[in-house]
Motif scaffolding. Structure first.
Motif, short mmCIF file in Angstrom:
data_model
loop_
_atom_site.label_atom_id
_atom_site.label_comp_id
_atom_site.label_asym_id
_atom_site.label_seq_id
_atom_site.Cartn_x
_atom_site.Cartn_y
_atom_site.Cartn_z
N LEU A 5 0.77 -1.32 -0.03
CA LEU A 5 -0.05 0.02 0.01
C LEU A 5 0.90 1.43 -0.08
N GLU A 6 1.94 1.37 0.84
CA GLU A 6 2.71 2.52 0.73
C GLU A 6 3.34 2.71 -0.65
N LYS A 7 3.80 1.46 -1.14
CA LYS A 7 4.26 1.64 -2.49
C LYS A 7 3.25 2.36 -3.43
N ALA A 8 2.14 1.72 -3.50
CA ALA A 8 1.10 2.27 -4.35
C ALA A 8 0.97 3.60 -4.11
N LEU A 9 0.94 4.12 -2.81
CA LEU A 9 0.59 5.41 -2.45
C LEU A 9 1.46 6.39 -2.86
N GLU A 10 3.23 5.65 -2.93
CA GLU A 10 3.97 6.64 -2.92
C GLU A 10 4.11 7.62 -1.87
N THR A 11 3.94 7.09 -0.70
CA THR A 11 3.93 7.97 0.41
C THR A 11 5.21 7.44 1.32
N PRO A 12 5.77 8.44 1.87
CA PRO A 12 6.98 8.34 2.76
C PRO A 12 6.60 7.80 4.09
N ALA A 13 5.21 7.79 4.24
CA ALA A 13 4.51 7.31 5.65
C ALA A 13 4.61 5.80 5.72
N LYS A 14 5.14 5.42 7.06
CA LYS A 14 5.19 3.89 7.16
C LYS A 14 3.80 3.46 7.94
N ILE A 15 3.01 2.46 7.09
CA ILE A 15 1.75 2.01 7.58
C ILE A 15 1.72 0.65 8.06
N TYR A 16 0.94 0.64 9.26
CA TYR A 16 0.91 -0.53 9.76
C TYR A 16 -0.47 -0.99 10.10
N TYR A 17 -1.20 -2.20 10.02
CA TYR A 17 -2.43 -2.55 10.54
C TYR A 17 -2.23 -3.93 11.28
N LYS A 18 -3.27 -3.82 12.21
CA LYS A 18 -3.55 -5.12 13.05
C LYS A 18 -4.62 -5.75 12.56
N PHE A 19 -4.42 -7.10 11.99
CA PHE A 19 -5.48 -7.60 11.39
C PHE A 19 -6.13 -8.75 12.17
N GLU A 20 -7.38 -8.33 12.33
CA GLU A 20 -8.19 -9.36 13.16
C GLU A 20 -9.28 -10.30 12.57
N THR A 65 3.57 16.55 2.47
CA THR A 65 4.50 17.35 3.22
C THR A 65 5.78 16.67 3.43
N GLY A 66 5.89 15.38 2.99
CA GLY A 66 7.27 14.66 2.95
C GLY A 66 7.43 14.02 4.38
N GLU A 67 6.37 14.34 5.15
CA GLU A 67 6.81 13.84 6.44
C GLU A 67 6.69 12.08 6.63
N GLU A 68 7.49 11.36 7.23
CA GLU A 68 7.56 10.00 7.32
C GLU A 68 7.05 9.34 8.46
N LYS A 69 5.62 9.77 8.71
CA LYS A 69 4.62 9.47 9.84
C LYS A 69 4.55 7.85 9.78
N THR A 70 4.38 7.43 11.01
CA THR A 70 4.22 6.10 11.25
C THR A 70 2.67 5.85 11.77
N ILE A 71 1.85 5.26 10.66
CA ILE A 71 0.37 5.35 10.90
C ILE A 71 0.15 3.86 11.50
N LEU A 72 -0.61 3.44 12.41
CA LEU A 72 -1.14 2.29 12.75
C LEU A 72 -2.49 2.48 12.66
N PHE A 73 -3.25 1.34 12.02
CA PHE A 73 -4.71 1.30 11.88
C PHE A 73 -5.19 -0.21 12.11
N GLY A 74 -6.53 -0.22 12.77
CA GLY A 74 -7.14 -1.53 12.95
C GLY A 74 -7.85 -2.15 11.96
N LEU A 75 -7.37 -3.24 11.47
CA LEU A 75 -8.25 -3.91 10.30
C LEU A 75 -9.00 -4.86 11.10
#
Lengths: 456, 456
Positions: B93-108, B407-417
């Motif tokens: 997903l990060e690659k597809a969005l071309e985002t510097p953000a790091k995305i994590y999800y907890k998969f339930e 913005t170019g920010e490398e934020k770390t995003i966590l979401f619940g799936l």
């Protein structure tokens, strides 16, 4: 060998994932018989196959000598999204059965296609993309293969045209929607988009379609459009090769904990899951390094191994594919409408047919109602609601575990749990309502359909 | 802190699973307001609650002081069948969005109930069994909670009576079959099995049913039969407590790899998933040990946090449950028939409401069509077909990742799936066919339904 307690689920780390597929043919002294060109009666050439299949896949199909074939990095990356698949110790099932047997299953259902089919779909899509193709065509019956291929094509940006047996298209609208969500075009077969489809519709305007017809349409669509090839989800040796990722992971996980299965059980339709699961263990048996019992489980309604003949036959009812030597009920055999759509195939993988013929593997046929009894029993204690196909393996695993209860033997049983039954609830409803029937073909029916095998 | 490359999926070992749930109320200086008895206007007593709920669960519901509550071994064993749930790095997903953000999800979603609901269902069933009860009753709308409870009751051999909103019972026959396969009895609500059901049917013979009515029937069924209690799948503080297993696993996995999320995003209906996911992180924030942004995502069609009022209200439309202080649209609010059934609730967990009121958490409302756009985008690159509810979190996670791209920010995003959408394909079909609509309630509608709140 580890002495720690076996966890409920063994997950390998990403570093431990297999980096090569294993080609069991390399270790077979007597190889499967070659595919034949029905027009010439001679072994098909690579060039002939390349008109229908991707170049690299043709190479894999014909490769009988290389034991290991590297998995490209792009495929490995995709595998990492849903693999390793867990090897599960069925503690709760063991307890419920009060058996001294130790039961393990390799669970392949934790991905959106719901089955092991994705392991080969991503490989086939990758080689199509690498060859610069625009897209691929295929057929699907129950819909698991079509779903897996849609996911794989979506990942690589390939066009995906699925010919879905008309009765499934209408009865399983949700499977169709999953494919559409992944961007595939889904056409009910027979359709007026192909010559063969139009011809069949003219002759039988009210037909529900069949897998044979859908294959013929998909092959015609692939060969008549620039930049397309046809792909198949089972039976072929290339598919069994990709599916060895199942068995290889399993073997690594078992070795890590010092577990040696006494018997390995899998359901068998075209043979992709069973072939992939047993391959590395069969390799050891072929090389004389270890011994295992292998049990193929097929539906009593479509018993190719237990009641078919070992002969050259067409892989499809439309008779457009090469001839393959296999255990077959005849390409004209029409299995009764059981709920395990993925096992309703008249033939069997050439590799598995040859191993069975050499006495290296056993086979057992089980009836549908018993299979759903086993499925429900399993679901209630192990949590997972299994696919009807996978439940054939569960049925025999439970039988073997109960035999151990009688004899007191502490055998180690491994079976393949190929997928989940979330899109098969109409079948569970029939079972819950007590409306499930069992049909076993008569000897006369099988004799009639196997009498029409092609002469080679 | 590990410096190794983050894998696609982080699985904890069984030893690393949490052995205690975390009670965030213990760290809140200002606690959620107490539940009130609507008859007396005074805080409900444990004894009053015990007529409806299991004794141990009443204790958990009222416990505001103990930060950690041990998870019984029997529940831990069940957790091990489907947990740990993976923490996934969304590389694709990060690659597809071309985002510097790091995305994590907890998969339930890797369990047959298809969602996180099983985490609390097994706990509630366990305490019912331990109390020597015969069974439990509950209501279900979309069906995820009913499925989870059926699985849990089947495991402990408890009777399970589910009142399923009639329109869902008819439109979602497959969910119903899963529950039946696990041995639950499923009754379309309103039914003639209860007084309240018969009364409603007399007055509105053609009604489609509602969650409010199903709750009333389930409570009546539980309190009028010997050996039964009522259980609920969200909103209550006990449910949020059990769901902290999500956040605790997540925190352990992140700590192990030295990952610190900048923001944590979750969908919010009654609040069970979001509350469970954020709890241990919120604990750190409350204790001043770390700071995080928390974002609750709700449907624009049912915006309790973003457009509701913070007041005492009934938890059910039938007005049989205690009064709870919460963000609410009024217990008479009828959300439009969106496809995220799990988020169509007029109120919000008391804990989350209080945290939101204290400014410790943000909230955002999103529209249905945008949510399905995000769901499809996610499914095509990450493989998993998400539930409509979970996709609300995906939508905001993608929005935040795209903001980082600007913005170019490398934020770390966590979401619940929270779960999978396999039983929601009718909703995907509406999206695929371009027939999905968005309805946002007017200010007048909300003013009207919140004007009728009970006086306390």
């Amino acid at each position: 060998m580890s002495t720690e307690k076996i966890p409920y689920k063994i997950y390998l780390s990403e570093d431990e994932l297999p980096k090569q597929w294993y080609n069991v043919r390399a270790d077979m002294k007597k190889k499967p018989a070659p595919l034949l060109n029905p027009a010439t009666g001679r072994p098909v050439t690579a060039d002939e196959l390349k008109a229908v299949f991707c170049d690299e896949l043709v190479k894999q199909e014909l490769d009988e000598t290389n034991a290991y074939i590297g998995i490209p990095d792009e495929i490995l990356s995709f595998y990492k999204m849903y693999r390793p698949a867990p090897l599960v110790r069925a503690y709760c099932l063991e307890k419920a059965l009060e058996t001294p047997a130790k039961i393990y299953y390799k669970f392949e259902g934790n991905n959106t296609s719901g089955s092991h089919k994705l392991n080969s779909a991503i490989a086939q899509a990758y080689y199509a993309k690498k060859q610069g193709l625009k897209g691929v065509t295929t057929e699907t019956g129950a819909g698991q293969w079509g779903t897996a291929l849609s996911m794989a094509c979506s990942y690589f940006g390939l066009d995906c045209n699925v010919y879905m047996v008309k009765v499934s298209y209408e009865q399983k609208p949700f499977r169709r929607e999953v494919m559409r969500t992944y961007g595939a075009s889904v056409t009910p077969s027979p359709s007026n988009t192909t010559q063969v489809g139009r011809k069949i519709l003219e002759e039988f305007p009210d037909t529900n379609g069949s897998l044979g017809c859908a294959i013929s349409e998909a092959v015609e669509a692939a060969t008549s459009k620039e930049g397309y090839r046809y792909v198949l989800g089972s039976v072929l040796s290339q598919v069994l090769l990709h599916q060895t990722v199942i068995g290889l992971e399993c073997k690594t996980a078992m070795d890590k904990y010092g577990i040696k299965p006494d018997m390995i059980i899998g359901c068998a339709g075209g043979g992709s899951n069973l072939g992939g699961l047993i391959a590395p263990f069969m390799g050891e048996k072929l090389r004389g390094e270890a011994d295992y019992r292998f049990i193929a489980v097929e539906p009593a309604s479509c018993p190719s191994l237990t009641r078919g003949v070992y002969a050259y036959d067409f892989c499809d009812t439309g008779k457009v594919c090469p001839l393959q030597k296999m255990y077959t009920l005849g390409s004209g055999f029409m299995p009764s409408p059981s709920h395990a759509g993925g096992l309703r195939y008249h033939g069997m993988s050439a590799i598995l047919s040859e191993l069975y013929d050499q006495g290296l593997m056993e086979a057992r046929a089980v009836e549908q109602t018993q299979v759903f009894e086993a499925a429900q029993r399993f679901a209630r204690v192990e949590g997972i609601l299994p696919a009807p196909e996978s439940s054939h393996a569960i049925k025999v695993a439970i039988d073997e575990a109960l035999r151990c209860k009688e004899t007191g033997e502490e055998k180690t049983i491994l079976f393949g749990l190929t997928g989940t039954g979330y899109f098969d609830m109409y079948a569970y409803a029939a079972y819950n309502d007590g409306k499930m029937s069992d049909y076993i073909p008569t000897d006369e029916e099988i004799a009639k359909s196997t009498a029409k095998l092609p002469k080679v």
